[in-house]
Scaffold this motif. Structure first.
Motif, PDB file in Angstrom:
ATOM      1  N   ARG A 176      -4.213   7.243   7.893  1.00  0.00           N
ATOM      2  CA  ARG A 176      -5.045   6.205   8.500  1.00  0.00           C
ATOM      3  C   ARG A 176      -4.683   6.081   9.968  1.00  0.00           C
ATOM      4  NH1 ARG A 176      -3.180   0.492   5.967  1.00  0.00           N
ATOM      5  NH2 ARG A 176      -2.840   1.681   4.121  1.00  0.00           N
ATOM      6  N   HIS A 177      -5.609   5.544  10.712  1.00  0.00           N
ATOM      7  CA  HIS A 177      -5.383   5.296  12.136  1.00  0.00           C
ATOM      8  C   HIS A 177      -4.488   4.075  12.278  1.00  0.00           C
ATOM      9  CE1 HIS A 177      -6.240   4.247  16.323  1.00  0.00           C
ATOM     10  NE2 HIS A 177      -6.484   5.539  16.460  1.00  0.00           N
TER      11      HIS A 177
ATOM     12  N   ASP B 289       0.826  -1.198   0.000  1.00  0.00           N
ATOM     13  CA  ASP B 289       0.000   0.000   0.000  1.00  0.00           C
ATOM     14  C   ASP B 289       0.864   1.253   0.000  1.00  0.00           C
ATOM     15  OD1 ASP B 289      -2.269  -1.564   0.172  1.00  0.00           O
ATOM     16  OD2 ASP B 289      -2.423  -1.377   2.353  1.00  0.00           O
TER      17      ASP B 289
ATOM     18  N   GLU C  87      -5.770   0.556  11.879  1.00  0.00           N
ATOM     19  CA  GLU C  87      -6.138   0.090  10.542  1.00  0.00           C
ATOM     20  C   GLU C  87      -4.934  -0.400   9.743  1.00  0.00           C
ATOM     21  OE1 GLU C  87      -7.949   3.573   8.919  1.00  0.00           O
ATOM     22  OE2 GLU C  87      -9.755   3.350  10.123  1.00  0.00           O
ATOM     23  N   CYS C  88      -3.772  -0.404  10.350  1.00  0.00           N
ATOM     24  CA  CYS C  88      -2.544  -0.773   9.654  1.00  0.00           C
ATOM     25  C   CYS C  88      -2.093  -2.172  10.081  1.00  0.00           C
ATOM     26  CB  CYS C  88      -1.446   0.244   9.955  1.00  0.00           C
ATOM     27  SG  CYS C  88       0.130  -0.176   9.190  1.00  0.00           S
TER      28      CYS C  88
END
Length: 116
Positions: free
Chosen positions: A17-18, A12, A21-22
């Motif tokens: 993003r938080h 990616d 979410e990774c």
């Protein structure tokens, strides 16, 4: 690695993003949880009983080791085998997934850390 090469490799591109979410953050947090990486490191030398692992990990309690092993098993990194011997016991080994991919990542991380 350029962004185009990263996209071709299925990586990616950086976007806002938080951390929850990774997937990389999630795995780093899991492996960074005290004892997890060390348990995997000791299991890469071969199967071990619970008591053997306690002996390898100075300061860990049997209860915490059991919790960590359960978490590693749930993620498919460790296999648990009940022994039909006396006294009864359990043998822990790295799963194929743990051996095949994660140990390589941990080895590289160790080299990187030592290079400082």
């Amino acid at each position: 690695m350029t962004l185009n090469m990263a996209a071709q490799a299925g990586i990616d591109a950086p976007v806002p993003r938080h951390a929850s979410e990774c997937p990389v953050e999630e795995w780093l947090a899991f492996l960074g949880h005290r004892w997890n990486a060390l348990i995997l490191w000791h299991l890469q030398t071969g199967p071990k009983r619970h008591g053997e692992l306690v002996g390898c990990l100075a300061g860990i309690t049997p209860k915490v080791l059991t919790e960590r092993l359960d978490g590693l098993e749930q993620r498919g990194l460790v296999s648990r085998e009940l022994l039909a011997s006396f006294p009864r016991g359990v043998l822990y080994t790295l799963s194929a997934r743990g051996r095949r991919s994660l140990v390589l990542v941990l080895d590289r991380l160790e080299m990187w850390a030592k290079a400082g």
